[in-house]
Design a protein around this motif. Structure first.
Motif, PDB file in Angstrom:
ATOM      1  N   LEU A  40     118.066 120.876  17.155  1.00 45.00           N
ATOM      2  CA  LEU A  40     118.958 120.119  18.045  1.00 45.00           C
ATOM      3  C   LEU A  40     120.413 120.553  17.877  1.00 45.00           C
ATOM      4  O   LEU A  40     121.131 120.710  18.867  1.00 45.00           O
ATOM      5  CB  LEU A  40     118.816 118.615  17.793  1.00 45.00           C
ATOM      6  CG  LEU A  40     117.508 117.975  18.293  1.00 45.00           C
ATOM      7  CD1 LEU A  40     117.349 116.559  17.719  1.00 45.00           C
ATOM      8  CD2 LEU A  40     117.464 117.923  19.820  1.00 45.00           C
ATOM      9  N   TYR A  92     110.562 115.248  11.633  1.00 42.47           N
ATOM     10  CA  TYR A  92     109.630 114.787  12.661  1.00 42.47           C
ATOM     11  C   TYR A  92     108.275 114.603  12.008  1.00 42.47           C
ATOM     12  O   TYR A  92     107.897 115.443  11.204  1.00 42.47           O
ATOM     13  CB  TYR A  92     109.538 115.816  13.794  1.00 42.47           C
ATOM     14  CG  TYR A  92     108.807 115.305  15.026  1.00 42.47           C
ATOM     15  CD1 TYR A  92     109.505 114.883  16.141  1.00 42.47           C
ATOM     16  CD2 TYR A  92     107.414 115.232  15.033  1.00 42.47           C
ATOM     17  CE1 TYR A  92     108.834 114.401  17.257  1.00 42.47           C
ATOM     18  CE2 TYR A  92     106.742 114.738  16.153  1.00 42.47           C
ATOM     19  CZ  TYR A  92     107.459 114.341  17.256  1.00 42.47           C
ATOM     20  OH  TYR A  92     106.805 113.855  18.357  1.00 42.47           O
ATOM     21  N   ARG A 195     116.931 113.589  -8.679  1.00 42.51           N
ATOM     22  CA  ARG A 195     116.991 114.464  -9.852  1.00 42.51           C
ATOM     23  C   ARG A 195     117.604 115.773  -9.389  1.00 42.51           C
ATOM     24  O   ARG A 195     117.897 115.932  -8.215  1.00 42.51           O
ATOM     25  CB  ARG A 195     115.573 114.728 -10.382  1.00 42.51           C
ATOM     26  CG  ARG A 195     114.884 113.494 -10.907  1.00 42.51           C
ATOM     27  CD  ARG A 195     113.452 113.798 -11.295  1.00 42.51           C
ATOM     28  NE  ARG A 195     112.623 114.009 -10.111  1.00 42.51           N
ATOM     29  CZ  ARG A 195     111.368 114.457 -10.146  1.00 42.51           C
ATOM     30  NH1 ARG A 195     110.799 114.762 -11.298  1.00 42.51           N
ATOM     31  NH2 ARG A 195     110.683 114.609  -9.030  1.00 42.51           N
TER      32      ARG A 195
HETATM   33  P1  AP5 Z   1     118.523 115.568  10.646  1.00 38.08           P
HETATM   34  O1  AP5 Z   1     119.287 116.811  10.593  1.00 38.08           O
HETATM   35  O2  AP5 Z   1     117.063 115.607  10.423  1.00 38.08           O
HETATM   36  O3  AP5 Z   1     119.252 114.519   9.704  1.00 38.08           O
HETATM   37  P2  AP5 Z   1     118.729 113.501   8.573  1.00 38.08           P
HETATM   38  O4  AP5 Z   1     117.318 113.096   8.624  1.00 38.08           O
HETATM   39  O5  AP5 Z   1     119.724 112.421   8.610  1.00 38.08           O
HETATM   40  O6  AP5 Z   1     118.717 114.366   7.311  1.00 38.08           O
HETATM   41  P3  AP5 Z   1     119.895 115.205   6.781  1.00 38.08           P
HETATM   42  O7  AP5 Z   1     119.918 116.533   7.447  1.00 38.08           O
HETATM   43  O8  AP5 Z   1     121.136 114.374   6.850  1.00 38.08           O
HETATM   44  O9  AP5 Z   1     119.568 115.312   5.237  1.00 38.08           O
HETATM   45  P4  AP5 Z   1     118.512 116.140   4.389  1.00 38.08           P
HETATM   46  O10 AP5 Z   1     117.474 115.183   3.897  1.00 38.08           O
HETATM   47  O11 AP5 Z   1     118.056 117.386   5.064  1.00 38.08           O
HETATM   48  O12 AP5 Z   1     119.438 116.474   3.137  1.00 38.08           O
HETATM   49  P5  AP5 Z   1     120.151 117.852   2.693  1.00 38.08           P
HETATM   50  O13 AP5 Z   1     119.156 118.767   2.075  1.00 38.08           O
HETATM   51  O14 AP5 Z   1     121.021 118.376   3.780  1.00 38.08           O
HETATM   52  O15 AP5 Z   1     118.749 114.846  12.070  1.00 38.08           O
HETATM   53  C1  AP5 Z   1     120.037 114.711  12.607  1.00 38.08           C
HETATM   54  C2  AP5 Z   1     119.996 113.938  13.922  1.00 38.08           C
HETATM   55  O16 AP5 Z   1     119.180 114.639  14.874  1.00 38.08           O
HETATM   56  C3  AP5 Z   1     119.376 112.534  13.868  1.00 38.08           C
HETATM   57  O17 AP5 Z   1     120.291 111.551  13.463  1.00 38.08           O
HETATM   58  C4  AP5 Z   1     118.933 112.359  15.324  1.00 38.08           C
HETATM   59  O18 AP5 Z   1     120.027 112.055  16.163  1.00 38.08           O
HETATM   60  C5  AP5 Z   1     118.425 113.743  15.683  1.00 38.08           C
HETATM   61  N1  AP5 Z   1     117.002 113.898  15.396  1.00 38.08           N
HETATM   62  C6  AP5 Z   1     116.433 114.737  14.470  1.00 38.08           C
HETATM   63  N2  AP5 Z   1     115.104 114.609  14.456  1.00 38.08           N
HETATM   64  C7  AP5 Z   1     114.798 113.662  15.391  1.00 38.08           C
HETATM   65  C8  AP5 Z   1     113.570 113.074  15.829  1.00 38.08           C
HETATM   66  N3  AP5 Z   1     112.384 113.429  15.294  1.00 38.08           N
HETATM   67  N4  AP5 Z   1     113.633 112.133  16.793  1.00 38.08           N
HETATM   68  C9  AP5 Z   1     114.798 111.750  17.338  1.00 38.08           C
HETATM   69  N5  AP5 Z   1     116.001 112.257  16.963  1.00 38.08           N
HETATM   70  C10 AP5 Z   1     115.997 113.207  15.996  1.00 38.08           C
HETATM   71  O19 AP5 Z   1     121.066 117.298   1.489  1.00 38.08           O
HETATM   72  C11 AP5 Z   1     122.139 116.409   1.741  1.00 38.08           C
HETATM   73  C12 AP5 Z   1     123.298 116.698   0.754  1.00 38.08           C
HETATM   74  O20 AP5 Z   1     122.871 116.403  -0.575  1.00 38.08           O
HETATM   75  C13 AP5 Z   1     123.740 118.173   0.737  1.00 38.08           C
HETATM   76  O21 AP5 Z   1     125.120 118.237   0.550  1.00 38.08           O
HETATM   77  C14 AP5 Z   1     122.992 118.749  -0.478  1.00 38.08           C
HETATM   78  O22 AP5 Z   1     123.696 119.837  -1.044  1.00 38.08           O
HETATM   79  C15 AP5 Z   1     122.939 117.560  -1.413  1.00 38.08           C
HETATM   80  N6  AP5 Z   1     121.715 117.547  -2.237  1.00 38.08           N
HETATM   81  C16 AP5 Z   1     120.449 117.883  -1.852  1.00 38.08           C
HETATM   82  N7  AP5 Z   1     119.588 117.748  -2.885  1.00 38.08           N
HETATM   83  C17 AP5 Z   1     120.330 117.301  -3.956  1.00 38.08           C
HETATM   84  C18 AP5 Z   1     119.999 116.967  -5.320  1.00 38.08           C
HETATM   85  N8  AP5 Z   1     118.739 117.043  -5.799  1.00 38.08           N
HETATM   86  N9  AP5 Z   1     121.007 116.533  -6.124  1.00 38.08           N
HETATM   87  C19 AP5 Z   1     122.296 116.426  -5.644  1.00 38.08           C
HETATM   88  N10 AP5 Z   1     122.650 116.743  -4.376  1.00 38.08           N
HETATM   89  C20 AP5 Z   1     121.684 117.171  -3.536  1.00 38.08           C
END
Ligand code: AP5
Length: 222
Positions: A40, A92, A195
């Motif tokens: 998206l 998804y 973790r």
């Molecule tokens: P999407 O991009 O899927 O957003 P989300 O689910 O909110 O997930 P994120 O991307 O925010 O987080 P993530 O779990 O991938 O974490 P990350 O690895 O980046 O969706 C965005 C939008 O698109 C939705 O709000 C909606 O509008 C739309 N959309 C998407 N799918 C849809 C669907 N099926 N239906 C309808 N609408 C949809 O990590 C986050 C941060 O934490 C990073 O900075 C990372 O470096 C840090 N981090 C990661 N792991 C660790 C760790 N172990 N320790 C410390 N820090 C860490």
């Protein structure tokens, strides 16, 4: 390969680490990473029709309407590379209806991973998150700072990573999570995502490896 391609879903609240773990899993198992958020965001930045429709929902921290997302995901899952290499679906299904859409198409994963992270950690992870538009790599200003000044200068912040929008995204996640679990109750594994990313990965990697072994065994025994 001796086994059927692997099919994995990774789920969890916003910023629970789905994208981070997906990048590690894809490197290790050669799966096709299908992230609805990434697809998206790419549609929005190239200004396509889908992107124009999705943009306002995403920036507000709301779900994009099902008819847009479901068509997009099912088309991607049915591509030849996903069918032969296997897939990792990230973001998804996000609602009961989305899960049912896949069930109707007989698209079922072998494993459903849920990353479990406390709310207060999620907010901090979102606020500090930065993305590299060149490599797609996910950084965090405190936990995973960029390797060089050159990378730091080009990092971008997602428009939905403000505290207010993260709170809204988390609320929507909680409203839907339970209803999805019922569809996958026999294959779901909850992983403590609070973790180090290496520790989280070690656990997911062993879960995926086990599923891979089981599938090979099932094929050999006919
Ligand atoms: P999407 O991009 O899927 O957003 P989300 O689910 O909110 O997930 P994120 O991307 O925010 O987080 P993530 O779990 O991938 O974490 P990350 O690895 O980046 O969706 C965005 C939008 O698109 C939705 O709000 C909606 O509008 C739309 N959309 C998407 N799918 C849809 C669907 N099926 N239906 C309808 N609408 C949809 O990590 C986050 C941060 O934490 C990073 O900075 C990372 O470096 C840090 N981090 C990661 N792991 C660790 C760790 N172990 N320790 C410390 N820090 C860490």
């Amino acid at each position: 390969s001796v086994s059927e391609p692997l099919k994995v879903m990774i789920s969890g609240a916003p910023a629970s680490g789905k994208g981070t773990q997906s990048q590690l899993l894809v490197n290790k198992f050669g799966l096709i990473h299908i992230s609805t958020g990434d697809i998206l965001r790419a549609e929005v930045s190239s200004g396509t029709e889908i992107g124009k429709k999705a943009k306002e929902y995403m920036n507000a921290g709301l779900l994009v309407p099902d008819e847009i997302v479901t068509a997009m995901v099912t088309a991607r899952l049915l591509c030849e590379d996903a069918k032969t290499k296997g897939w990792l679906l990230d973001g998804y299904p996000r609602s009961f209806d989305q899960a049912q859409s896949l069930e109707k198409l007989k698209i079922r994963p072998d494993l459903y991973v849920i990353l479990d992270v406390p709310d207060e950690t999620l907010i901090d992870r979102c606020i500090g998150r930065r993305l590299d538009p060149v490599t797609g790599k996910i950084y965090h200003l405190k936990s995973f700072p960029p390797e060089t000044e050159e990378i730091r200068a080009r990092l971008i912040t997602r428009p939905d990573d403000t505290e207010e929008k993260v709170t809204s995204r988390l609320e929507i996640y909680k409203q839907n999570a339970e209803a999805i679990l019922s569809t996958y109750s026999n294959i779901l594994k909850k992983v403590n995502g609070n973790r180090s990313k290496e520790e989280v990965f070690a656990e997911i990697e062993s879960l995926v490896s086990q599923v891979q072994k089981d599938k090979e065994k099932a094929i050999k025994s006919g």
